[in-house]
Motif scaffolding. Sequence first.
Motif, mmCIF file in Angstrom:
data_model
loop_
_atom_site.group_PDB
_atom_site.id
_atom_site.type_symbol
_atom_site.label_atom_id
_atom_site.label_comp_id
_atom_site.label_asym_id
_atom_site.label_seq_id
_atom_site.Cartn_x
_atom_site.Cartn_y
_atom_site.Cartn_z
ATOM 1 N N UNK A 191 0.860 -1.284 0.286
ATOM 2 C CA UNK A 191 0.093 -0.126 0.171
ATOM 3 C C UNK A 191 0.458 0.860 -0.223
ATOM 4 N N UNK A 192 2.016 1.154 0.620
ATOM 5 C CA UNK A 192 3.099 2.496 1.195
ATOM 6 C C UNK A 192 3.266 2.830 -0.250
ATOM 7 N N UNK A 229 -5.497 -1.968 6.255
ATOM 8 C CA UNK A 229 -6.149 -2.540 5.439
ATOM 9 C C UNK A 229 -6.932 -3.938 5.536
ATOM 10 N N UNK A 230 -5.907 -4.514 6.319
ATOM 11 C CA UNK A 230 -5.824 -5.912 6.668
ATOM 12 C C UNK A 230 -7.339 -5.952 7.010
ATOM 13 N N UNK A 231 -6.999 -5.364 8.734
ATOM 14 C CA UNK A 231 -8.420 -4.763 9.683
ATOM 15 C C UNK A 231 -9.678 -5.142 8.183
ATOM 16 N N UNK A 239 14.584 7.608 11.996
ATOM 17 C CA UNK A 239 14.680 6.735 10.451
ATOM 18 C C UNK A 239 13.593 5.129 10.844
ATOM 19 N N UNK A 240 12.987 5.296 11.563
ATOM 20 C CA UNK A 240 12.079 3.778 11.064
ATOM 21 C C UNK A 240 10.694 4.494 11.532
ATOM 22 N N UNK A 241 9.755 5.676 11.349
ATOM 23 C CA UNK A 241 9.656 6.317 11.019
ATOM 24 C C UNK A 241 8.580 5.949 9.998
ATOM 25 N N UNK A 242 8.982 5.781 8.922
ATOM 26 C CA UNK A 242 8.574 4.913 7.529
ATOM 27 C C UNK A 242 8.255 3.282 7.830
ATOM 28 N N UNK A 243 8.739 2.867 8.584
ATOM 29 C CA UNK A 243 8.887 1.488 8.142
ATOM 30 C C UNK A 243 7.334 1.094 9.504
ATOM 31 N N UNK A 244 7.398 2.277 10.396
ATOM 32 C CA UNK A 244 6.119 1.867 11.181
ATOM 33 C C UNK A 244 5.375 2.320 10.485
ATOM 34 N N UNK A 251 3.913 -0.506 8.263
ATOM 35 C CA UNK A 251 3.335 -1.846 9.058
ATOM 36 C C UNK A 251 2.211 -1.268 9.117
ATOM 37 N N UNK A 252 1.379 -0.029 9.629
ATOM 38 C CA UNK A 252 0.484 0.556 10.663
ATOM 39 C C UNK A 252 -0.546 0.360 9.185
#
Length: 312
Positions: free
Chosen positions: A200-201, A295-297, A281-286, A289-290
């Motif tokens: 999605x991202x 989308x899955x829910x 440095x982890x903002x994009x990854x988190x 995933x969110x």
Amino acid sequence: MSTLVEADSPRLGGESREHIELLLTSDAELPPILVHRQTMRVIDGMHRLRVAVLRGEPAIPARFFDGGDTDAFILAVSANVAHGLPLSLADRTAAAERIVTHSPHLSDRSIASFAGLSPKTVAAVRRRTNPDGPQLNARVGRDGRVRPVDSGDGRRRAARLIEEDPDTSLRDVAKAAGISLGTAHDVRERLRSGRDPVPAHGRQGCTGGGRAGHATPYRPAGPCPLGNLTPHPDRDATLRKLRQDPSLRFSGTGRLLLRLLGAQTLDKENVTKLIDNVPPHRVDAVAALALEFARTWHEFAVRLRSRIGDPL
């Protein structure tokens, strides 16, 4: 020490007198400074050098770096992000601007890891620094590999190759599509589970999409916003009632569902706290995933409501 040249420092305000005085009062053994061999310019350790001079020491331990001026500056930035007196946000942003200007072939994630910024911040710096400059089709990542700027195109090429010949080795798919072997593996797994090959991202639009070469969508069509879903008026009370329901409590899948639903309960205070504590440095990854979990829910809710003929 007289042969040393002052650092090409990423610190906009220069050296910190307070930090020098702090080091002067310390009895700890200071690590060696880092010096660019070709120019004898200090890459990392100007504060330590000042301390050695003030102490009247005739020499200072040093390690040497062999490489170009740009690489030396990148090393200075990453060293000062990793230890010692932290660089300010302004320092790190200015450093990213300089790296983008002199090394446009480096990826946003690569520069972000050097400068202690998020890839999105580096992308914004890139757009602001050189809005009319030539746009490269590929950039060098943190692992030294060259990858296309738009990974979505590579994923879609890989999807077409896999669908045309499912027996093609992933190594051949990755090479032909210009993506990594790990990405090719992820594309194949997404195809097997009926999902879009592009996460999605990584998609430009939010309406989902069809399987490469087919009109059938991977999931119920819909925009990125969660359709007609509205917050439950009393979420906690509903969750308590579900946990008391024997049909859920005494079945394995029911208990799994209850655990998963319970893990989603976040109040505004905790949301704010979690957001504030995600490292840049982890903002994009988190965030990615969110969004994927959301989308899955959402798909789960759509399919669940469709069982009773009440689509969202």
